[in-house]
Design a protein around this motif. Structure first.
Motif, mmCIF file in Angstrom:
data_model
loop_
_atom_site.group_PDB
_atom_site.id
_atom_site.type_symbol
_atom_site.label_atom_id
_atom_site.label_comp_id
_atom_site.label_asym_id
_atom_site.label_seq_id
_atom_site.Cartn_x
_atom_site.Cartn_y
_atom_site.Cartn_z
ATOM 1 N N GLU A 11 0.802 -1.217 0.000
ATOM 2 C CA GLU A 11 0.000 0.000 0.000
ATOM 3 C C GLU A 11 0.839 1.272 0.000
ATOM 4 O OE1 GLU A 11 -1.534 -1.620 3.823
ATOM 5 O OE2 GLU A 11 -1.917 0.504 4.173
ATOM 6 N N TYR A 12 2.126 1.180 0.193
ATOM 7 C CA TYR A 12 2.995 2.345 0.117
ATOM 8 C C TYR A 12 3.529 2.582 -1.301
ATOM 9 C CZ TYR A 12 3.167 1.886 5.202
ATOM 10 O OH TYR A 12 2.841 1.787 6.530
ATOM 11 N N TYR A 13 3.030 1.798 -2.233
ATOM 12 C CA TYR A 13 3.578 1.824 -3.578
ATOM 13 C C TYR A 13 2.505 2.057 -4.642
ATOM 14 C CZ TYR A 13 8.030 -0.128 -1.973
ATOM 15 O OH TYR A 13 9.248 -0.326 -1.371
ATOM 16 N N ALA A 14 2.994 2.432 -5.799
ATOM 17 C CA ALA A 14 2.228 2.283 -7.030
ATOM 18 C C ALA A 14 2.860 1.143 -7.813
ATOM 19 C CB ALA A 14 2.258 3.557 -7.856
ATOM 20 N N ILE A 15 2.018 0.347 -8.442
ATOM 21 C CA ILE A 15 2.497 -0.771 -9.231
ATOM 22 C C ILE A 15 2.172 -0.509 -10.697
ATOM 23 C CG2 ILE A 15 2.401 -3.250 -9.646
ATOM 24 C CD1 ILE A 15 3.541 -2.551 -6.930
ATOM 25 N N GLY A 16 3.169 -0.650 -11.518
ATOM 26 C CA GLY A 16 2.973 -0.376 -12.931
ATOM 27 C C GLY A 16 3.268 -1.571 -13.816
ATOM 28 N N TRP A 17 2.678 -1.547 -14.990
ATOM 29 C CA TRP A 17 2.987 -2.508 -16.029
ATOM 30 C C TRP A 17 3.713 -1.779 -17.153
ATOM 31 C CZ3 TRP A 17 2.682 -7.643 -15.761
ATOM 32 C CH2 TRP A 17 1.854 -8.216 -14.770
ATOM 33 N N PHE A 18 4.784 -2.388 -17.591
ATOM 34 C CA PHE A 18 5.598 -1.859 -18.669
ATOM 35 C C PHE A 18 5.781 -2.968 -19.702
ATOM 36 C CE2 PHE A 18 7.223 1.968 -16.477
ATOM 37 C CZ PHE A 18 6.828 1.676 -15.184
ATOM 38 N N ARG A 19 6.157 -2.577 -20.891
ATOM 39 C CA ARG A 19 6.437 -3.593 -21.902
ATOM 40 C C ARG A 19 7.571 -3.124 -22.797
ATOM 41 N NH1 ARG A 19 0.920 -3.233 -25.623
ATOM 42 N NH2 ARG A 19 1.340 -1.177 -26.564
ATOM 43 N N VAL B 220 -3.041 2.442 -2.518
ATOM 44 C CA VAL B 220 -3.775 2.929 -1.355
ATOM 45 C C VAL B 220 -5.166 3.434 -1.732
ATOM 46 C CG1 VAL B 220 -2.864 5.276 -1.445
ATOM 47 C CG2 VAL B 220 -3.578 4.272 0.749
ATOM 48 N N ASP B 221 -5.323 4.010 -2.922
ATOM 49 C CA ASP B 221 -6.632 4.556 -3.276
ATOM 50 C C ASP B 221 -7.161 4.058 -4.615
ATOM 51 O OD1 ASP B 221 -5.387 7.888 -4.249
ATOM 52 O OD2 ASP B 221 -5.137 5.911 -5.154
ATOM 53 N N GLY B 222 -6.397 3.204 -5.288
ATOM 54 C CA GLY B 222 -6.878 2.617 -6.526
ATOM 55 C C GLY B 222 -6.816 3.499 -7.748
ATOM 56 N N LYS B 223 -6.193 4.665 -7.639
ATOM 57 C CA LYS B 223 -6.073 5.546 -8.795
ATOM 58 C C LYS B 223 -5.306 4.836 -9.897
ATOM 59 C CE LYS B 223 -4.116 9.957 -10.314
ATOM 60 N NZ LYS B 223 -3.337 11.153 -9.923
ATOM 61 N N THR B 224 -5.828 4.935 -11.127
ATOM 62 C CA THR B 224 -5.207 4.234 -12.247
ATOM 63 C C THR B 224 -4.832 5.191 -13.363
ATOM 64 O OG1 THR B 224 -7.360 3.777 -13.253
ATOM 65 C CG2 THR B 224 -6.468 2.098 -11.778
ATOM 66 N N PRO C 75 3.096 13.359 -1.798
ATOM 67 C CA PRO C 75 1.731 13.352 -2.350
ATOM 68 C C PRO C 75 1.665 13.654 -3.833
ATOM 69 C CG PRO C 75 1.799 14.514 -0.248
ATOM 70 C CD PRO C 75 3.218 14.246 -0.640
ATOM 71 N N GLY C 76 2.531 14.518 -4.318
ATOM 72 C CA GLY C 76 2.455 14.908 -5.718
ATOM 73 C C GLY C 76 3.319 14.092 -6.647
#
Length: 125
Positions: free
Chosen positions: A30-38, A54-58, A104-105
């Motif tokens: 929850e302290y991270y953003a997870i990304g997909w790359f190719r 943490v908030d589901g922002k995509t 935050p930003g």
């Protein structure tokens, strides 16, 4: 030990679908953003989707928006990438990556700290 393990790649026909999984361990998701790359043959790596746990922002790149959906399962510590309407141009090695969020930003998935080993997706008739 931080670990990201992708799975779900394979061979699919044009117009088909695949779901990739990214199983995370060794850190608090929850302290991270997870990304997909190719990375497609002969091309630069491309960031295609990211989710703030943490908030589901995509976020999505223009190349996949409307066809791919990123989602998370916090209980399973797993992030998924549902890929629909696949084309040969989607053929690539797909990687997931974890980006520690320190402010935050902070731009999501801009500077990942940890990477998985990748999974091959081939779209061909």
């Amino acid at each position: 030990q931080v670990e990201l393990v992708e799975s779900g790649g394979g061979l699919v026909q044009p117009g088909g679908s695949l779901t990739l999984s990214c199983a995370a361990s060794g850190f608090t998701l929850e302290y991270y953003a997870i990304g997909w790359f190719r990375r497609a043959p002969g091309k630069d790596r491309e960031g295609i989707s990211c989710i703030k746990i943490v908030d589901g922002k995509t976020e999505y790149s223009d190349s996949v928006r409307g066809r791919f959906t990123i989602s998370k399962d916090r209980v399973m510590n797993t992030v998924y990438l549902q890929m629909n309407d696949l084309t040969p141009e989607d053929t690539a090695v797909y990687y997931c990556a974890a980006d520690r969020l320190l402010s935050p930003g902070q731009r999501l998935c801009a500077t990942p700290d940890h990477w998985g080993q990748g999974t091959q997706v081939t779209v061909s008739a």
